[in-house]
Design an enzyme around this catalytic site. Structure first.
Site, PDB file in Angstrom:
ATOM      1  N   ALA A 197      -4.519  -7.446  -4.423  1.00  0.00           N
ATOM      2  CA  ALA A 197      -5.845  -6.934  -4.047  1.00  0.00           C
ATOM      3  C   ALA A 197      -6.240  -7.519  -2.699  1.00  0.00           C
ATOM      4  O   ALA A 197      -6.047  -8.709  -2.445  1.00  0.00           O
ATOM      5  CB  ALA A 197      -6.886  -7.314  -5.105  1.00  0.00           C
ATOM      6  N   ASN A 214      -4.965 -10.625  15.059  1.00  0.00           N
ATOM      7  CA  ASN A 214      -5.246  -9.244  15.433  1.00  0.00           C
ATOM      8  C   ASN A 214      -6.696  -9.136  15.879  1.00  0.00           C
ATOM      9  O   ASN A 214      -7.584  -9.635  15.178  1.00  0.00           O
ATOM     10  CB  ASN A 214      -4.987  -8.326  14.226  1.00  0.00           C
ATOM     11  CG  ASN A 214      -4.743  -6.902  14.642  1.00  0.00           C
ATOM     12  OD1 ASN A 214      -4.486  -6.618  15.822  1.00  0.00           O
ATOM     13  ND2 ASN A 214      -4.817  -5.997  13.688  1.00  0.00           N
ATOM     14  N   LYS A 263      -5.338 -14.187   5.450  1.00  0.00           N
ATOM     15  CA  LYS A 263      -3.915 -13.962   5.183  1.00  0.00           C
ATOM     16  C   LYS A 263      -3.074 -15.149   5.654  1.00  0.00           C
ATOM     17  O   LYS A 263      -2.052 -15.479   5.049  1.00  0.00           O
ATOM     18  CB  LYS A 263      -3.455 -12.668   5.855  1.00  0.00           C
ATOM     19  CG  LYS A 263      -4.111 -11.412   5.269  1.00  0.00           C
ATOM     20  CD  LYS A 263      -3.803 -11.255   3.789  1.00  0.00           C
ATOM     21  CE  LYS A 263      -4.241  -9.912   3.243  1.00  0.00           C
ATOM     22  NZ  LYS A 263      -3.888  -9.729   1.828  1.00  0.00           N
ATOM     23  N   ASP A 316     -13.340  -7.529 -11.487  1.00  0.00           N
ATOM     24  CA  ASP A 316     -13.456  -7.930 -10.087  1.00  0.00           C
ATOM     25  C   ASP A 316     -12.808  -9.307  -9.951  1.00  0.00           C
ATOM     26  O   ASP A 316     -13.262 -10.275 -10.577  1.00  0.00           O
ATOM     27  CB  ASP A 316     -14.945  -7.962  -9.679  1.00  0.00           C
ATOM     28  CG  ASP A 316     -15.105  -8.199  -8.182  1.00  0.00           C
ATOM     29  OD1 ASP A 316     -14.251  -8.902  -7.593  1.00  0.00           O
ATOM     30  OD2 ASP A 316     -16.078  -7.677  -7.609  1.00  0.00           O
ATOM     31  N   TYR A 326      -9.916 -11.374   8.374  1.00  0.00           N
ATOM     32  CA  TYR A 326      -8.738 -10.925   7.615  1.00  0.00           C
ATOM     33  C   TYR A 326      -7.523 -11.806   7.930  1.00  0.00           C
ATOM     34  O   TYR A 326      -6.819 -12.265   7.029  1.00  0.00           O
ATOM     35  CB  TYR A 326      -8.464  -9.467   7.981  1.00  0.00           C
ATOM     36  CG  TYR A 326      -7.307  -8.821   7.253  1.00  0.00           C
ATOM     37  CD1 TYR A 326      -7.431  -8.423   5.925  1.00  0.00           C
ATOM     38  CD2 TYR A 326      -6.099  -8.588   7.901  1.00  0.00           C
ATOM     39  CE1 TYR A 326      -6.377  -7.813   5.268  1.00  0.00           C
ATOM     40  CE2 TYR A 326      -5.040  -7.981   7.250  1.00  0.00           C
ATOM     41  CZ  TYR A 326      -5.187  -7.591   5.929  1.00  0.00           C
ATOM     42  OH  TYR A 326      -4.132  -6.992   5.283  1.00  0.00           O
ATOM     43  N   ARG A 375      -4.240   1.733  -6.686  1.00  0.00           N
ATOM     44  CA  ARG A 375      -3.780   2.647  -5.623  1.00  0.00           C
ATOM     45  C   ARG A 375      -2.926   1.877  -4.610  1.00  0.00           C
ATOM     46  O   ARG A 375      -2.747   0.662  -4.715  1.00  0.00           O
ATOM     47  CB  ARG A 375      -4.978   3.280  -4.929  1.00  0.00           C
ATOM     48  CG  ARG A 375      -5.784   2.256  -4.142  1.00  0.00           C
ATOM     49  CD  ARG A 375      -6.945   2.916  -3.434  1.00  0.00           C
ATOM     50  NE  ARG A 375      -7.360   2.099  -2.304  1.00  0.00           N
ATOM     51  CZ  ARG A 375      -8.484   2.255  -1.625  1.00  0.00           C
ATOM     52  NH1 ARG A 375      -9.300   3.227  -1.961  1.00  0.00           N
ATOM     53  NH2 ARG A 375      -8.784   1.481  -0.610  1.00  0.00           N
ATOM     54  N   GLY A 376      -2.433   2.611  -3.625  1.00  0.00           N
ATOM     55  CA  GLY A 376      -1.761   1.996  -2.475  1.00  0.00           C
ATOM     56  C   GLY A 376      -0.566   1.137  -2.854  1.00  0.00           C
ATOM     57  O   GLY A 376       0.226   1.471  -3.752  1.00  0.00           O
ATOM     58  N   ILE A 377      -0.454   0.018  -2.168  1.00  0.00           N
ATOM     59  CA  ILE A 377       0.702  -0.858  -2.360  1.00  0.00           C
ATOM     60  C   ILE A 377       0.726  -1.415  -3.786  1.00  0.00           C
ATOM     61  O   ILE A 377       1.784  -1.497  -4.422  1.00  0.00           O
ATOM     62  CB  ILE A 377       0.665  -2.001  -1.315  1.00  0.00           C
ATOM     63  CG1 ILE A 377       0.861  -1.417   0.094  1.00  0.00           C
ATOM     64  CG2 ILE A 377       1.738  -3.043  -1.615  1.00  0.00           C
ATOM     65  CD1 ILE A 377       0.636  -2.417   1.234  1.00  0.00           C
ATOM     66  N   LEU A 437     -15.494 -11.066  16.444  1.00  0.00           N
ATOM     67  CA  LEU A 437     -16.283 -12.197  15.948  1.00  0.00           C
ATOM     68  C   LEU A 437     -17.732 -12.133  16.415  1.00  0.00           C
ATOM     69  O   LEU A 437     -18.646 -12.443  15.648  1.00  0.00           O
ATOM     70  CB  LEU A 437     -15.630 -13.524  16.378  1.00  0.00           C
ATOM     71  CG  LEU A 437     -16.270 -14.780  15.799  1.00  0.00           C
ATOM     72  CD1 LEU A 437     -16.193 -14.810  14.280  1.00  0.00           C
ATOM     73  CD2 LEU A 437     -15.608 -16.030  16.377  1.00  0.00           C
TER      74      LEU A 437
HETATM   75  P1  NAI Z   1      -5.853  -0.503  -0.629  1.00  0.00           P
HETATM   76  O1  NAI Z   1      -7.219  -0.679  -0.084  1.00  0.00           O
HETATM   77  O2  NAI Z   1      -5.268   0.874  -0.673  1.00  0.00           O
HETATM   78  O3  NAI Z   1      -5.786  -1.093  -2.111  1.00  0.00           O
HETATM   79  C1  NAI Z   1      -6.330  -2.336  -2.434  1.00  0.00           C
HETATM   80  C2  NAI Z   1      -6.724  -2.335  -3.898  1.00  0.00           C
HETATM   81  O4  NAI Z   1      -7.324  -3.604  -4.176  1.00  0.00           O
HETATM   82  C3  NAI Z   1      -7.754  -1.255  -4.225  1.00  0.00           C
HETATM   83  O5  NAI Z   1      -7.387  -0.539  -5.379  1.00  0.00           O
HETATM   84  C4  NAI Z   1      -9.033  -2.056  -4.449  1.00  0.00           C
HETATM   85  O6  NAI Z   1      -9.938  -1.462  -5.378  1.00  0.00           O
HETATM   86  C5  NAI Z   1      -8.469  -3.387  -4.973  1.00  0.00           C
HETATM   87  N1  NAI Z   1      -9.455  -4.449  -4.808  1.00  0.00           N
HETATM   88  C6  NAI Z   1     -10.200  -4.720  -3.714  1.00  0.00           C
HETATM   89  N2  NAI Z   1     -11.052  -5.717  -3.990  1.00  0.00           N
HETATM   90  C7  NAI Z   1     -10.835  -6.086  -5.279  1.00  0.00           C
HETATM   91  C8  NAI Z   1     -11.417  -7.046  -6.131  1.00  0.00           C
HETATM   92  N3  NAI Z   1     -12.435  -7.822  -5.728  1.00  0.00           N
HETATM   93  N4  NAI Z   1     -10.960  -7.161  -7.403  1.00  0.00           N
HETATM   94  C9  NAI Z   1      -9.955  -6.371  -7.827  1.00  0.00           C
HETATM   95  N5  NAI Z   1      -9.368  -5.427  -7.059  1.00  0.00           N
HETATM   96  C10 NAI Z   1      -9.816  -5.282  -5.802  1.00  0.00           C
HETATM   97  O7  NAI Z   1      -4.934  -1.522   0.194  1.00  0.00           O
HETATM   98  P2  NAI Z   1      -3.355  -1.499   0.461  1.00  0.00           P
HETATM   99  O8  NAI Z   1      -3.112  -0.906   1.781  1.00  0.00           O
HETATM  100  O9  NAI Z   1      -2.626  -0.964  -0.721  1.00  0.00           O
HETATM  101  O10 NAI Z   1      -3.093  -3.081   0.601  1.00  0.00           O
HETATM  102  C11 NAI Z   1      -2.678  -3.897  -0.487  1.00  0.00           C
HETATM  103  C12 NAI Z   1      -2.488  -5.322   0.032  1.00  0.00           C
HETATM  104  O11 NAI Z   1      -1.558  -5.334   1.110  1.00  0.00           O
HETATM  105  C13 NAI Z   1      -3.764  -5.952   0.560  1.00  0.00           C
HETATM  106  O12 NAI Z   1      -3.780  -7.331   0.235  1.00  0.00           O
HETATM  107  C14 NAI Z   1      -3.647  -5.754   2.056  1.00  0.00           C
HETATM  108  O13 NAI Z   1      -4.391  -6.721   2.765  1.00  0.00           O
HETATM  109  C15 NAI Z   1      -2.148  -5.947   2.239  1.00  0.00           C
HETATM  110  N6  NAI Z   1      -1.617  -5.342   3.458  1.00  0.00           N
HETATM  111  C16 NAI Z   1      -1.616  -3.984   3.652  1.00  0.00           C
HETATM  112  C17 NAI Z   1      -1.079  -3.448   4.827  1.00  0.00           C
HETATM  113  C18 NAI Z   1      -1.018  -1.965   5.077  1.00  0.00           C
HETATM  114  O14 NAI Z   1      -0.472  -1.560   6.116  1.00  0.00           O
HETATM  115  N7  NAI Z   1      -1.512  -1.108   4.201  1.00  0.00           N
HETATM  116  C19 NAI Z   1      -0.539  -4.318   5.866  1.00  0.00           C
HETATM  117  C20 NAI Z   1      -0.583  -5.720   5.556  1.00  0.00           C
HETATM  118  C21 NAI Z   1      -1.103  -6.191   4.384  1.00  0.00           C
END
Ligand code: NAI
Length: 442
Positions: free
Chosen positions: A283, A341, A351, A257, A347, A213-215, A291
């Site tokens: 991921a 932040n 990062k 995972d 987090y 999903r997502g990015i 904290l």
């Molecule tokens: P999201 O939460 O929608 O998607 C993250 C995906 O990673 C999920 O499908 C989840 O199941 C998977 N995931 C989590 N833990 C896992 C694991 N142990 N093993 C395998 N898969 C795992 O997050 P989003 O928003 O798509 O973010 C993607 C990346 O971009 C992340 O690294 C996030 O920190 C980074 N990011 C996102 C921002 C935003 O505005 N959405 C801003 C800055 C960074």
């Protein structure tokens, strides 16, 4: 959640009202589409100082398509600026044209690496950074301004093609160094023969973590668009979503995972053909608390998913030779890792760790394995995660950047796809923010 304010400013009365009230004026950004893959309009090639670069052939290949009655791309070659007098030529070149640059147009300033033996040159080349970042903040109307530091013209081709295209819609105020790593152009090996600009990743295998999903889903889709066979990895609990993404993209689902100790080995075993060209660490999780209220479990889980597993799997895949020469690693940082932040010590630490990993590993990975290592650092991106943020904070996140709107997952995906492309071999050890020039960490 739709950005209603952006929709409002897209109407004539909304524009009138918001202008009268002195409110931000976002415009709908021009992004890549199959119908309009490049920007259309004039390319202006300007020079300040005495340049030794032969840019014309590179710009002919990487510039916009013809059409439109205004400049849509301006490239200012300032590589030859060595003193304050020559710096005035930067002002002289851009001052008369900046007003005419089309909506969603691009300005790219080319600079030279800072010369440690010449503090005048270093001063004025560093000055370009302040110039570009300020112009990015004031230019408005979806226009972006970036600085590319380069040693020779050929090495910059893929970077220019990206920055002068609709694919870089949400990348502004960035300083990107190309070349200077002992490589140029395609760099780091890879299949011989010219790259197909429509399908630069044809014949290549990419792994995207967190692809359900997502990015991550957008990254997988964009790499597939560019011709890659995509292995989509996500936690087993993501099951149905992961399978449907992989099926839609003609790829392979890998429920795993990423924090498993043997994740690297299991990925290598699951790869069609046993090897990989592109590894995207996407991921990531958040477990926010200040904290004082943060239990060790929250600290540990975030550091494990966002950093330790990235280190472990990268090491495992590199040392097994699972990443082919010419390969690309693209990790996902965050502007929180640059600016910090409140509520995100865990987090932001994870990062920032990704940034450290990229900077240290990049030169060695290239010389030992022929693999480049870069990071994208997203800002406020419209995802389910940010839709859940309380309204006021969400609105602030959306507007506190030069483009006055949030980015879309596809913006991060396009930047990742550029860094993953065979042509980006001269880009190594870079952290490219996809944040519309967010005020955070600016
Ligand atoms: P999201 O939460 O929608 O998607 C993250 C995906 O990673 C999920 O499908 C989840 O199941 C998977 N995931 C989590 N833990 C896992 C694991 N142990 N093993 C395998 N898969 C795992 O997050 P989003 O928003 O798509 O973010 C993607 C990346 O971009 C992340 O690294 C996030 O920190 C980074 N990011 C996102 C921002 C935003 O505005 N959405 C801003 C800055 C960074």
């Amino acid at each position: 959640m739709a950005d209603r304010y952006l929709s409002l400013t897209g109407t004539a009365p909304g524009r009138f009202l918001t202008r009268r009230l002195g409110l931000p004026q976002p415009v709908r950004l021009r992004r890549w589409s199959a119908e309009q893959p490049v920007l259309q309009g004039e390319l202006l090639h300007l020079t300040a100082g005495k340049s030794e670069l032969d840019l014309a052939p590179v710009l002919a290949r990487s510039g916009p398509g013809s059409g439109g009655d205004r400049p849509v791309a301006v490239v200012l070659d300032a590589t030859g600026v060595r003193d304050v007098d020559a710096l005035a030529e930067v002002h002289a070149a851009l001052h008369p044209v900046v007003r005419s640059v089309a909506e969603s147009g691009r300005i790219v300033v080319l600079g030279a690496p800072l010369d440690p033996a010449d503090h005048h040159q270093a001063a004025v080349q560093q000055a370009l950074e302040g110039f570009v970042r300020s112009l990015g903040k004031e230019i408005g109307r979806g226009r972006t301004v970036n600085l590319v530091r380069l040693l020779e013209a050929g090495a910059a081709e893929s970077t220019l093609r990206f920055l002068l295209s609709p694919r870089s819609a949400y990348v502004s105020g960035q300083v990107i160094e190309v070349g200077g790593h002992g490589v140029s152009g395609r760099g780091g090996g890879g299949p011989a023969g010219p790259e197909d600009p429509e399908k630069p990743l044809a014949g290549r295998t990419a792994l995207v973590t967190g692809a359900a999903r997502g990015i991550g889903e957008a990254v997988a889709a964009t790499l597939a668009r560019d011709g890659a066979l995509v292995v989509c990895l996500d936690v087993p609990a993501a099951g149905g979503d992961l399978t449907s993404v992989a099926e839609r993209l003609g790829g392979v689902a890998l429920p795993l995972d990423i924090t498993a100790e043997d994740a690297g080995a299991r990925i290598a075993d699951a790869l069609p053909g046993g090897r990989l060209d592109v590894l995207v660490h996407n991921a990531g999780i958040t477990r926010d608390r200040r904290l004082v209220n943060m239990a060790a479990e929250r600290w540990g889980s975030v550091l494990d998913v966002n950093l330790a597993s990235v280190l472990r799997t990268t090491d495992a895949l590199l040392s097994r030779g699972a990443l082919r020469a010419g390969g690309r690693v693209v990790a996902t940082a965050s502007i929180a890792g640059i600016a910090g932040n409140a509520g995100q010590t865990n987090y932001a630490a994870s990062k920032a760790g990704v940034v450290g990993l990229v900077r240290s590993l990049a030169p060695r990975a290239l010389s030992e394995y022929g693999v480049t290592v870069n990071a994208v650092a997203p800002g406020f991106i419209e995802t389910k995660m940010t839709a859940a943020v309380p309204l006021f904070i969400r609105e602030a996140g959306r507007r506190m950047n030069s483009l006055a709107q949030g980015g879309l997952p596809v913006d991060v995906a396009e930047t990742t796809a550029w860094l993953a492309s065979p042509g980006a071999g001269a880009v190594n050890g870079q952290v490219v923010r996809v944040c519309g020039q967010s005020l955070l960490g600016a």
